[in-house]
Write an enzyme that holds these catalytic residues in place. Structure first.
Site, PDB file in Angstrom:
ATOM      1  N   GLU A  39       0.867  -1.191   0.000  1.00 25.81           N
ATOM      2  CA  GLU A  39       0.000   0.000   0.000  1.00 25.81           C
ATOM      3  C   GLU A  39       0.892   1.226   0.000  1.00 25.81           C
ATOM      4  O   GLU A  39       1.686   1.426   0.908  1.00 25.81           O
ATOM      5  CB  GLU A  39      -0.895  -0.032   1.247  1.00 25.81           C
ATOM      6  CG  GLU A  39      -1.755   1.219   1.418  1.00 25.81           C
ATOM      7  CD  GLU A  39      -2.464   1.246   2.773  1.00 25.81           C
ATOM      8  OE1 GLU A  39      -2.829   0.183   3.305  1.00 25.81           O
ATOM      9  OE2 GLU A  39      -2.635   2.363   3.315  1.00 25.81           O
ATOM     10  N   ARG A  43       0.772  10.397   0.211  1.00 27.29           N
ATOM     11  CA  ARG A  43       1.228  11.510   1.045  1.00 27.29           C
ATOM     12  C   ARG A  43       2.467  12.169   0.488  1.00 27.29           C
ATOM     13  O   ARG A  43       2.976  13.122   1.064  1.00 27.29           O
ATOM     14  CB  ARG A  43       1.613  10.987   2.440  1.00 27.29           C
ATOM     15  CG  ARG A  43       0.489  10.570   3.283  1.00 27.29           C
ATOM     16  CD  ARG A  43       1.023  10.326   4.677  1.00 27.29           C
ATOM     17  NE  ARG A  43       0.651   9.016   5.138  1.00 27.29           N
ATOM     18  CZ  ARG A  43       1.167   8.433   6.203  1.00 27.29           C
ATOM     19  NH1 ARG A  43       2.101   9.038   6.892  1.00 27.29           N
ATOM     20  NH2 ARG A  43       0.749   7.257   6.570  1.00 27.29           N
ATOM     21  N   LYS A 127     -10.810  -0.619   7.840  1.00 27.65           N
ATOM     22  CA  LYS A 127      -9.542  -0.356   8.514  1.00 27.65           C
ATOM     23  C   LYS A 127      -9.847   0.239   9.882  1.00 27.65           C
ATOM     24  O   LYS A 127     -10.762   1.064  10.011  1.00 27.65           O
ATOM     25  CB  LYS A 127      -8.747   0.633   7.661  1.00 27.65           C
ATOM     26  CG  LYS A 127      -7.546   1.274   8.353  1.00 27.65           C
ATOM     27  CD  LYS A 127      -6.662   1.942   7.320  1.00 27.65           C
ATOM     28  CE  LYS A 127      -5.652   2.860   7.973  1.00 27.65           C
ATOM     29  NZ  LYS A 127      -4.505   3.135   7.129  1.00 27.65           N
TER      30      LYS A 127
END
Ligand SMILES: O=C(O)C(=O)C[C@H](O)[C@H](O)COP(=O)(O)O
Length: 206
Positions: A39, A43, A127
């Site tokens: 993943e 950012r 999540k």
């Protein structure tokens, strides 16, 4: 292979990538260590290009995008070649944008009410973020009885040593974390270290 993101591997490596040249070697190291999932957090400026590079050059890994915090990012990640999406928290517009991509995705939740909202929206897998700061494995153990249909990928503050306490819970399918790809290993191009950490992660209970 199962459709469930939670049941593929015990850990999802969460990678904050600053250098595009690291994308393919880190993905190959994870595959070599037995963890064929990655993943990339959206950012950093190179994140979308890193997803594209991995999707092109390391087809044996399942590559996804994390830190989906704005609806437009879901489509951007799809266009870059992401095969799954992860968000740290969820709004209705964010959930709708992730659904529109048709990709499997894990919306984030951190409280009982947020979990209930996601169950109402039709999600059974989500999540749990930020896991350690939000009550950790004790929190998930506590909500397992009243909310048995919700299953989680806890992420945030999890380490190689705390991962097993989460994975032993019936409502946890996998855990996520950046501990598999330490920033100094990336900087040093120490891909063998990442292979070793990934290999150790394959011995975690699943
Ligand atoms: O970027 C996201 O989508 C997030 O939700 C945060 C990440 O999952 C964590 O940064 C990983 O946690 P650490 O293993 O503590 O580094």
């Amino acid at each position: 292979m199962t459709d469930s993101l939670l049941d593929r591997v015990p850990v999802i490596p969460v990678v904050v990538l600053h250098d595009l040249d690291h994308a393919v070697p880190v993905a190959r190291a994870l595959v070599e260590g037995g963890v064929p999932v990655i993943e990339l957090t959206l950012r950093t400026p190179v994140a979308l290009d890193a997803i594209e590079a991995i999707a092109t050059h390391v087809p044996e890994i399942l590559v996804g995008a994390g830190t989906i915090v704005a609806p437009a990012q879901a489509k951007d990640a799809l266009s870059a070649g992401a095969q799954f999406l992860v968000s740290p928290g969820t709004t209705e517009t964010l959930a709708a944008a992730m659904q529109d991509t048709g990709l499997p995705h894990l919306p984030g939740a951190a409280t009982v009410s947020e979990v209930l909202r996601l169950l109402e929206l039709g999600y059974s897998e989500m999540k749990f973020f930020p896991a350690e700061a939000s009550g950790g494995a004790d929190f998930l153990k506590s909500i397992g009885s009243p909310l048995p249909h919700a299953r989680f990928c806890p992420t945030g503050g999890i380490t190689a040593s705390s991962a097993a306490s989460y994975l032993s819970l019936p409502n946890v399918g996998c855990v996520g974390g950046s501990w598999l790809t330490p920033a100094d290993a990336l900087l040093d191009h120490d891909w063998d270290r990442i292979v070793r950490i990934a290999t150790e992660a394959t011995y975690l209970p699943s």
